[in-house]
Design a protein around this motif. Structure first.
Motif, PDB file in Angstrom:
ATOM      1  N   GLN A 113       0.940  -1.335  -0.023  1.00 34.94           N
ATOM      2  CA  GLN A 113       0.101  -0.127  -0.117  1.00 34.94           C
ATOM      3  C   GLN A 113       1.049   1.196  -0.038  1.00 34.94           C
ATOM      4  O   GLN A 113       1.851   1.337   0.777  1.00 34.94           O
ATOM      5  CB  GLN A 113      -0.689  -0.016   1.261  1.00 34.94           C
ATOM      6  CG  GLN A 113      -1.859   0.899   1.158  1.00 34.94           C
ATOM      7  CD  GLN A 113      -2.770   0.723   2.426  1.00 34.94           C
ATOM      8  OE1 GLN A 113      -3.560  -0.552   2.583  1.00 34.94           O
ATOM      9  NE2 GLN A 113      -3.446   1.567   3.082  1.00 34.94           N
ATOM     10  N   ILE A 114       0.526   2.268  -0.695  1.00 33.96           N
ATOM     11  CA  ILE A 114       1.038   3.495  -0.622  1.00 33.96           C
ATOM     12  C   ILE A 114       0.324   4.638  -0.461  1.00 33.96           C
ATOM     13  O   ILE A 114      -0.843   4.815  -1.049  1.00 33.96           O
ATOM     14  CB  ILE A 114       1.933   3.778  -2.272  1.00 33.96           C
ATOM     15  CG1 ILE A 114       2.783   2.691  -2.389  1.00 33.96           C
ATOM     16  CG2 ILE A 114       2.433   5.301  -2.311  1.00 33.96           C
ATOM     17  CD1 ILE A 114       3.340   2.949  -3.810  1.00 33.96           C
ATOM     18  N   PRO A 115       0.319   5.509   0.513  1.00 32.71           N
ATOM     19  CA  PRO A 115       1.810   5.570   1.282  1.00 32.71           C
ATOM     20  C   PRO A 115       1.524   4.394   2.252  1.00 32.71           C
ATOM     21  O   PRO A 115       0.474   3.951   2.746  1.00 32.71           O
ATOM     22  CB  PRO A 115       1.463   6.753   2.249  1.00 32.71           C
ATOM     23  CG  PRO A 115       0.043   7.207   1.954  1.00 32.71           C
ATOM     24  CD  PRO A 115      -0.462   6.566   0.799  1.00 32.71           C
ATOM     25  N   PRO A 116       2.714   3.873   2.860  1.00 34.33           N
ATOM     26  CA  PRO A 116       2.626   2.761   3.787  1.00 34.33           C
ATOM     27  C   PRO A 116       1.910   2.997   5.185  1.00 34.33           C
ATOM     28  O   PRO A 116       1.979   4.034   5.478  1.00 34.33           O
ATOM     29  CB  PRO A 116       4.100   2.339   3.962  1.00 34.33           C
ATOM     30  CG  PRO A 116       4.998   3.477   3.365  1.00 34.33           C
ATOM     31  CD  PRO A 116       4.102   4.558   2.467  1.00 34.33           C
ATOM     32  N   THR A 117       1.470   1.948   5.869  1.00 35.05           N
ATOM     33  CA  THR A 117       0.795   2.344   6.962  1.00 35.05           C
ATOM     34  C   THR A 117       1.795   1.959   8.129  1.00 35.05           C
ATOM     35  O   THR A 117       2.652   1.082   7.967  1.00 35.05           O
ATOM     36  CB  THR A 117      -0.302   1.052   7.129  1.00 35.05           C
ATOM     37  OG1 THR A 117       0.050   0.057   6.768  1.00 35.05           O
ATOM     38  CG2 THR A 117      -1.560   1.539   6.308  1.00 35.05           C
ATOM     39  N   ILE A 140      10.632   1.393   2.508  1.00 36.36           N
ATOM     40  CA  ILE A 140      10.294   2.656   3.099  1.00 36.36           C
ATOM     41  C   ILE A 140      11.064   3.837   2.835  1.00 36.36           C
ATOM     42  O   ILE A 140      10.858   4.993   2.990  1.00 36.36           O
ATOM     43  CB  ILE A 140      10.357   2.235   4.697  1.00 36.36           C
ATOM     44  CG1 ILE A 140       9.901   3.431   5.423  1.00 36.36           C
ATOM     45  CG2 ILE A 140      11.770   1.845   5.173  1.00 36.36           C
ATOM     46  CD1 ILE A 140       8.428   3.585   5.507  1.00 36.36           C
ATOM     47  N   GLN A 149      10.036   5.387  -0.024  1.00 41.34           N
ATOM     48  CA  GLN A 149       8.819   6.017   0.280  1.00 41.34           C
ATOM     49  C   GLN A 149       8.798   7.339   0.906  1.00 41.34           C
ATOM     50  O   GLN A 149       8.196   8.380   0.541  1.00 41.34           O
ATOM     51  CB  GLN A 149       7.817   5.246   0.960  1.00 41.34           C
ATOM     52  CG  GLN A 149       7.365   3.851   0.259  1.00 41.34           C
ATOM     53  CD  GLN A 149       6.538   4.078  -0.753  1.00 41.34           C
ATOM     54  OE1 GLN A 149       5.887   5.252  -1.003  1.00 41.34           O
ATOM     55  NE2 GLN A 149       6.344   3.234  -1.950  1.00 41.34           N
ATOM     56  N   MET A 150       9.913   7.264   1.812  1.00 39.87           N
ATOM     57  CA  MET A 150      10.070   8.787   2.757  1.00 39.87           C
ATOM     58  C   MET A 150      10.808   9.687   1.784  1.00 39.87           C
ATOM     59  O   MET A 150      10.281  10.855   1.702  1.00 39.87           O
ATOM     60  CB  MET A 150      11.042   8.204   3.571  1.00 39.87           C
ATOM     61  CG  MET A 150      10.266   7.350   5.086  1.00 39.87           C
ATOM     62  SD  MET A 150      11.181   7.768   6.502  1.00 39.87           S
ATOM     63  CE  MET A 150      12.757   6.984   6.247  1.00 39.87           C
ATOM     64  N   ALA A 165       8.173  11.106  -0.417  1.00 38.28           N
ATOM     65  CA  ALA A 165       7.362  12.030   0.266  1.00 38.28           C
ATOM     66  C   ALA A 165       7.719  13.271   0.737  1.00 38.28           C
ATOM     67  O   ALA A 165       7.137  14.337   0.713  1.00 38.28           O
ATOM     68  CB  ALA A 165       6.750  10.971   1.753  1.00 38.28           C
TER      69      ALA A 165
END
Lengths: 282, 300
Positions: free
Chosen positions: A46-50, B139, B142-143, B146
């Motif tokens: 899932q994006i964004p990650p939980t 992650i 992702q970071m 973001a």
């Protein structure tokens, strides 16, 4: 010494909060592994990650019981047997040896201590190829004995060097008193020296266990049959075959960490003693 | 009986106590080291391993391996990896040691908990970082996305330079607590009175660090750096699991290359030769370390 620099209350709080934030950031990889192991595959992608599992999924752990070749709990058991046996050998051999180099003067002692010091720094990679061929010639490949014997070589020099200092620090008067009471050197070793050095022996046992538990190289080289392999080799194989099944992989990782975490939390004091004594003083 | 009693009384009984461990290590470490040297000057591969017809080839294996380039590349990679790791983990470890050496409530607890990464099996550390550095679910990407620092995900583990950065990052995570705890031990040996008298003389902060802490910490720093070199130079599991030396040997270390030659390509003699290069470099480093730490103990 703790009273030398009394800190103002406000500063104390500020420093403490900052330190705890640092700690949380530092241990984030562990947290992330744990929550991933409890997520469903869809949620992992899932994006964004939980930040924590929205639906708690423990299937990744349960499924491992039925995974055939990659049975996580089976390899956990294998690792336990291997690590405990290696630990046993290391402690049995290193306690008397450390007693000898810690309390006696004899010819060749310096050279012997130097040998242990150097072996402690040797990498597993250097021994891997020759060991494989030696054990192959002895028909011990895929036999736990080979990996147990190999793993113990990591714990022995470490244990001897730590325990040597423990034995050396025991005052001579104690030995003299024992002699007056009719102890000879052998019985003094068992009745006086071993009981006093128990804390040191515990440190050695913990580290010998952890070295063997964490070993990958010997385990995957000397044991070629997956059902007999230790858990670290299991993870590696699993990674090769199901490289993106992160829920299973992280569950595997968490199960491998569990004994380490338990030892760490219960015996932190011993571990820090061992780390510092072993590394700085050798 | 008389002879036994005499032995029990004399110092020579020490040999009896030390013999089992010594024999064990000679057989399981000493003999393999010698055998490794023999292997490296022969031509043992999977084809002739059982036949026993092993030809002496002198230094041919070493020469050929250095000429084909991967051995040189692995040596350079190992040095880059080691030096980068030592610098980063030493600096961060030192900052943490200095910070946590101050007397506030959470200091001891935080310092203790930070040792955790050091205990975790390297295979698991490698897996965790492989996951965090993965292109799509990782992650780290992702970071960065973001935060707007990158516009598209980075292929960390499949491009040469970023793969090296990733394995260095993972290894530093393990190295920081190790450096921190050793430096902390060094810091506690500096008498507090020195700082007190310095502060009376008006030296605080950077000045007292520069003129008291640093010089008195020098022996510890030396041994931490050499020890860090030894422990990092021989890293195997971490890189083996994270990148297996790839992409195209970009993170190939001496340890992983030796493994690849012996156990993927089944060229045991070549694997042994590469392991010997690693062995010689580490032996030199170990002897330097022992000279540092035992130079002052000799006097006792």
């Amino acid at each position: 010494m703790d009273t030398c620099f009394p800190m103002k209350r406000r500063n104390n709080l500020l420093f403490s909060v900052f330190a705890v934030i640092l700690l949380i950031l530092f241990l984030l990889p562990l947290y992330w592994t744990l929550v991933t192991s409890l997520k469903t595959e869809q949620e992992i992608f899932q994006i964004p990650p939980t930040l924590w599992p929205t639906t708690l999924n423990t299937k990744s752990y349960a499924a491992q019981l039925e995974m055939g070749d990659f049975n996580m709990f089976q390899s956990f058991g294998n690792s336990m047997v291997i690590a405990l046996s290696a630990m046993g050998i290391a402690v049995l051999l290193s306690v008397p040896a450390a007693y000898a180099v810690g309390r006696y003067r004899f010819k060749g002692k310096k050279l012997i201590v130097l040998c242990f010091l150097v072996t402690q720094m040797l990498p597993v990679s250097v021994l891997l190829t020759p060991m494989f061929i030696i054990f192959k010639n002895m028909q011990l490949i895929s036999n736990w004995l080979s990996v147990i014997l190999a793993d113990a070589t990591i714990g022995i020099p470490f244990s001897i060097l730590i325990l040597k200092n423990y034995f050396a620090s025991i005052p001579n008067e104690l030995e003299d008193a024992a002699e007056i009471d009719g102890c000879n050197r052998v019985s003094a070793f068992f009745r006086i020296f071993i009981p006093i050095t128990i804390p040191g022996i515990v440190v050695c046992a913990i580290f010998s266990f952890l070295y063997a538990w964490g070993d990958l190289a010997y385990g995957m080289t000397l044991i070629q049959k997956q059902p007999l392999r230790p858990i670290t080799a299991g993870i590696f194989n699993f990674l090769g075959q199901y490289g993106t099944k992160w829920s299973y992989l992280t569950a595997f990782a968490i199960v491998t960490i569990i004994p380490v975490a338990i030892i760490f939390l219960c015996m932190q004091k011993y571990i820090i003693t061992g780390l510092t004594a072993g590394a700085v003083k050798g | 009986m008389g002879a036994i009693r005499k032995l029990v009384r004399s110092d020579r009984i020490a040999y009896l106590f030390v013999a089992p461990a010594l024999l064990y290590m000679l057989l399981l470490v000493g003999y393999p080291i010698l055998y490794n040297i023999v292997l490296s000057v022969q031509n043992v591969t999977v084809k002739n391993i059982n036949s026993g017809e092993h030809i002496f080839v002198g230094l041919d294996n070493y020469i050929r391996l250095f000429q084909n380039g991967i051995l040189s590349q692995s040596t350079v990679n190992t040095l880059v990896f080691t030096i980068a790791c030592i610098i980063v983990q030493f600096l961060l470890g030192l900052l943490l040691a200095l910070f946590l050496n101050r007397y506030f409530t959470a200091a001891k607890f935080v310092r203790g908990m930070m040792m955790m990464p050091w205990m975790i099996p390297m295979t698991v550390t490698a897996l965790m970082f492989k996951f965090m550095f993965s292109t799509n679910v990782g992650i780290i990407n992702q970071m960065l996305l973001a935060l707007g620092l990158i516009v598209s995900p980075i292929d960390w583990l499949t491009s040469p330079v970023t793969a090296m950065i990733a394995v260095i990052t993972a290894n530093v995570w393990v190295g920081i607590p190790f450096n921190m705890i050793l430096l902390t031990v060094g810091l506690t040996t500096i008498p507090a009175e020195l700082y007190e008298s310095a502060s009376i003389d008006g030296a605080n902060g950077w000045k007292s660090f520069r003129h008291i802490t640093l010089p008195l910490l020098k022996p510890t720093i030396e041994s931490v750096l050499v020890l860090g070199f030894i422990y990092t130079f021989k890293v195997f599991d971490l890189v083996f699991v994270m990148t297996n030396g790839g992409p195209v040997n970009a993170t190939q270390l001496l340890s992983t290359y030796s493994y690849k030659l012996s156990f993927s390509l089944f060229k045991y003699s070549d694997g042994a030769a590469v392991a010997n290069v690693l062995f010689v470099i580490l032996l030199i480093a170990s002897l330097i370390y022992l000279k540092f730490t035992y130079a002052d103990e000799e006097g006792k």
